[in-house]
Design a protein around this motif. Sequence first.
Motif, PDB file in Angstrom:
ATOM      1  N   GLU A 288       0.794  -1.225   0.000  1.00  0.00           N
ATOM      2  CA  GLU A 288       0.000   0.000   0.000  1.00  0.00           C
ATOM      3  C   GLU A 288       0.828   1.278   0.000  1.00  0.00           C
ATOM      4  OE1 GLU A 288      -3.796   1.785   2.415  1.00  0.00           O
ATOM      5  OE2 GLU A 288      -3.507  -0.385   2.540  1.00  0.00           O
ATOM      6  N   GLU A 383      -1.479   0.723  -5.261  1.00  0.00           N
ATOM      7  CA  GLU A 383      -2.906   0.908  -5.448  1.00  0.00           C
ATOM      8  C   GLU A 383      -3.217   1.324  -6.879  1.00  0.00           C
ATOM      9  OE1 GLU A 383      -4.986   2.875  -2.154  1.00  0.00           O
ATOM     10  OE2 GLU A 383      -3.096   2.783  -1.059  1.00  0.00           O
ATOM     11  N   SER A 410      -5.619  -3.812  -4.320  1.00  0.00           N
ATOM     12  CA  SER A 410      -6.850  -3.043  -4.518  1.00  0.00           C
ATOM     13  C   SER A 410      -7.162  -2.097  -3.373  1.00  0.00           C
ATOM     14  CB  SER A 410      -8.024  -4.000  -4.714  1.00  0.00           C
ATOM     15  OG  SER A 410      -8.312  -4.682  -3.492  1.00  0.00           O
ATOM     16  N   ASP A 411      -6.808  -2.485  -2.140  1.00  0.00           N
ATOM     17  CA  ASP A 411      -7.186  -1.766  -0.926  1.00  0.00           C
ATOM     18  C   ASP A 411      -8.698  -1.686  -0.755  1.00  0.00           C
ATOM     19  OD1 ASP A 411      -6.184  -0.683   1.440  1.00  0.00           O
ATOM     20  OD2 ASP A 411      -6.519   1.358   0.767  1.00  0.00           O
ATOM     21  N   VAL A 423     -12.061  -0.234  -9.353  1.00  0.00           N
ATOM     22  CA  VAL A 423     -10.634  -0.313  -9.087  1.00  0.00           C
ATOM     23  C   VAL A 423      -9.847  -0.858 -10.284  1.00  0.00           C
ATOM     24  CG1 VAL A 423      -8.891  -1.422  -7.639  1.00  0.00           C
ATOM     25  CG2 VAL A 423     -10.942  -0.482  -6.596  1.00  0.00           C
TER      26      VAL A 423
END
Length: 477
Positions: A288, A383, A410-411, A423
């Motif tokens: 992330e 991301e 993807s978070d 996404v």
Amino acid sequence: MTRPANDVRARLSHPVIDIDGHTTESLVALEPYLRDEGVDPATDSLRRLLPGSFGPWADWYSASPAERAARRINRPPWWGAPARNTRDLATALCPRLMYERLDEFGIDVSVTYPSLGLIFMHLGDERERRGLCRALNRFNADAFAALSDRLIPVAAIPMHTPDEACEELEFAVRTLGFKAVLLAGYVQRPVAAVADRDPELATYAQWIDMYGIDSAYDYDPVWSKCLELGVGVSFHSGSIGWGSRMSISNYMYNHLGHLAEGHHALAKSLFMGGVTHRFPDLPFSFLEGGAAWAVALYSDLVGHWEKRNVHAMDHLNPAHVDRDLLASLLDRYASNAGTNPASRPAARREEDPATIDEWAACGIERAEDIRDRFVRSFFFGCEADDPLTAGAFDARRNPFGARLQAMFGSDLSHWDVPDMAEVLDEAYEMVEHGWITGDDFRDFMFTNPVTFFTRANPAFFAGTAVEAEVEKFLAEA
């Protein structure tokens, strides 16, 4: 206009593997697991959750602005889950609903991380820390058991000591059956000289242990245990609460770049501490934070080594100063320069020869060794909306033509994903804008994730929806 993600997925000749999805824990659902581990669900640690550092969340809301300033209680995260998009909120809370919607998202398999559980690994009390992590891991092992062909949960592993980490790794992998793990990215420890004099002040005088350089412990047993158990190492800790990231009023100020900063420090510590040299087959992923920090670190390592490797340091050795020439030049051009002995290059103190080579632990003999120790060992979760991901694939600019191993994360479930269904389309824009190629995108979505997870465990994707494609890739590779 945003296209449906399954339309984007239909264009691709390869699966989409999400290496960093999330669920949002329900404390109500966790409660029986907490009680089984001897943790009171009303425990103070759950009420006073820490955002990766000191500064309890509950205290920020109860304190006055003056008290926040006096105690430096940093502004905690707030409003972090979907709300208007209520279906996405339910998806974050319910793994079964997440599973049902994966086709809508264009995702074949998602490796899924906790949210609140990211903090459990950093709690100070060992009994509560380990109890919370075990309860979370047991809960997720049950919740994902029937979904594991497309949703793969990770186990949260605290790292306060190597023994603690090894015991929790054993329990998570051998007893609960996890094949992916998340290790705490640092341990915040009190400065002993302060703690011995005043335990209360020790809360504010802490240092960050990142396992590779100057650690309180030898963490090699943890890396060995990961290899033994067949699990790659993933980190998902940031740096909120460190140094300048202690705003008492602005969460965004604290948040901007905090994952990249934490990962930069951690990767640097592992590399300079020789961990990737001693454990070349163990993959490490940093989630992330994107890849821009990694591109910068990789380039900096090469540049710094070239200027300050053990042989280059001879160029800086003050013993080589021609004192007569220096004196004559100072007399001629800077009559006052010699009045302060400390200002003279010749006055630099001698160093212990045993400490001259600050790259010794890395085993670096030529600059290309940095590429081999760094690029192969490290993977980077990026991301969908981060255009700087393209830098990871820029072999024209990266030293030695390196392509860093960026992976799609993807978070899902967090505030920076306003619509889960958008996404994949957002990520594919990098190809449409010409920032990366279709081959780069395949590496981002498939090749690099497969490489990370199968290096430690070739059977990682057995029984999943992508098993056949992974087996074909590994056979060809």
